[in-house]
Design an enzyme around this catalytic site. Structure first.
Site, PDB file in Angstrom:
ATOM      1  N   HIS A 111       0.811  -1.223   0.000  1.00  0.00           N
ATOM      2  CA  HIS A 111       0.000   0.000   0.000  1.00  0.00           C
ATOM      3  C   HIS A 111       0.841   1.268   0.000  1.00  0.00           C
ATOM      4  O   HIS A 111       0.345   2.341   0.326  1.00  0.00           O
ATOM      5  CB  HIS A 111      -0.963  -0.022   1.195  1.00  0.00           C
ATOM      6  CG  HIS A 111      -1.955  -1.140   1.127  1.00  0.00           C
ATOM      7  ND1 HIS A 111      -2.649  -1.618   2.224  1.00  0.00           N
ATOM      8  CD2 HIS A 111      -2.369  -1.884   0.068  1.00  0.00           C
ATOM      9  CE1 HIS A 111      -3.437  -2.616   1.840  1.00  0.00           C
ATOM     10  NE2 HIS A 111      -3.286  -2.791   0.543  1.00  0.00           N
ATOM     11  N   CYS A 119       3.662  13.357  -6.633  1.00  0.00           N
ATOM     12  CA  CYS A 119       2.836  14.254  -7.429  1.00  0.00           C
ATOM     13  C   CYS A 119       1.908  13.426  -8.310  1.00  0.00           C
ATOM     14  O   CYS A 119       2.344  12.467  -8.954  1.00  0.00           O
ATOM     15  CB  CYS A 119       3.714  15.154  -8.303  1.00  0.00           C
ATOM     16  SG  CYS A 119       2.757  16.171  -9.462  1.00  0.00           S
ATOM     17  N   ILE A 228       0.216  -9.760  19.887  1.00  0.00           N
ATOM     18  CA  ILE A 228       1.261  -9.917  18.870  1.00  0.00           C
ATOM     19  C   ILE A 228       2.655  -9.660  19.438  1.00  0.00           C
ATOM     20  O   ILE A 228       3.615 -10.350  19.085  1.00  0.00           O
ATOM     21  CB  ILE A 228       0.973  -8.974  17.679  1.00  0.00           C
ATOM     22  CG1 ILE A 228      -0.278  -9.467  16.944  1.00  0.00           C
ATOM     23  CG2 ILE A 228       2.154  -8.886  16.719  1.00  0.00           C
ATOM     24  CD1 ILE A 228      -0.848  -8.468  15.951  1.00  0.00           C
TER      25      ILE A 228
END
Length: 251
Positions: A111, A119, A228
């Protein structure tokens, strides 16, 4: 004897101990403020200057840029330094795997990264600190200095497709690995979630470490519901020890 490749798919849950809130958990950002999702949706961002201004203010307050790696990030680095081949496929944009010491070439950021801006016109890039400094100087929606087009963080917003090259590399790793650990991810967002199924279909041992049930739990060889920060370091220490054991017995 070739050591097995370990793939780690990490989601927001691995970074909550670093002070970065997750998105879809019980206290997740989208549950607390559904409007916040618009700030990271490409169509809204590109079409509404007010959304962009709010989005830049959100980045300004973003704790991800000042966060430090936690025990889970460091445990992956320890595994890699023990000689086990490791690749991280992350849904996170915080860069904490690299900050913990994992070589950048061994981290696939599905991602993108919140640590850079890009830009939307000429695709010029730069460090996020540079764009935030312009906010501090009084700009509320800083345009690109090269071409004047709209700037955004170098993350994949809702409505944008993933980089096909990065996704292709992630698929190759899922198919090639012998162990696939999904940690801190709801496994609800495709195509990232599907990597767990791909790995299992290709014979990998699938381990899921997540606070809540996922759609892939039934496919998993092991499901861990513990925190975790303690569960992942323990799992990876056991994995490293198992890798050492046959060679010490042979020697």
């Amino acid at each position: 004897m070739t050591k097995p490749l370990v793939a780690v798919l990490s989601g927001a849950g691995i970074s909550t101990d670093s002070g970065i809130p997750d998105y879809r958990g019980p206290q997740g950002l989208w549950r607390r403020d559904p409007e916040a999702e618009k700030l990271v949706t490409y169509e809204y961002y590109m079409g509404d200057p007010e959304i962009r201004r709010r989005s830049w203010q959100m980045r300004r307050k973003n704790r991800a840029l000042s966060a430090e790696p936690n025990a889970a990030h460091r445990a992956i680095v320890d595994l890699e330094r023990s000689g086990v081949p490791v690749r991280v496929i992350t849904q996170n944009v915080d860069g904490l795997h690299q900050m913990a010491g994992l070589p950048a070439r061994k981290v696939l950021e599905l991602h993108g990264s919140a640590r850079s801006f890009v830009c939307t016109g000429c695709h010029a890039r730069g460090p996020m600190e540079e764009a935030l400094a312009r906010l501090d100087a009084g700009e509320d929606d800083p345009p690109c200095r090269e071409c004047g087009a709209i700037l955004k963080s170098a993350t994949v917003m809702f409505g944008q497709r993933l980089d096909p090259v990065v996704l292709g590399e992630a698929l190759a790793i899922a198919k090639a690995c012998q162990v696939f650990i999904a940690v801190g991810t709801s496994l609800q967002v495709q195509p990232a979630a599907g990597l767990a199924g791909v790995a299992a279909d290709h014979g990998a041992r699938l381990v899921i470490v997540n606070a809540e049930p996922t759609p892939y739990d039934e496919l998993a060889d092991e499901v861990v519901r513990e925190p975790i920060g303690t569960a992942l370091p323990r799992l990876l220490r056991e994995l490293a020890a198992a890798e050492r054991r046959p060679r010490s017995e042979e020697g």
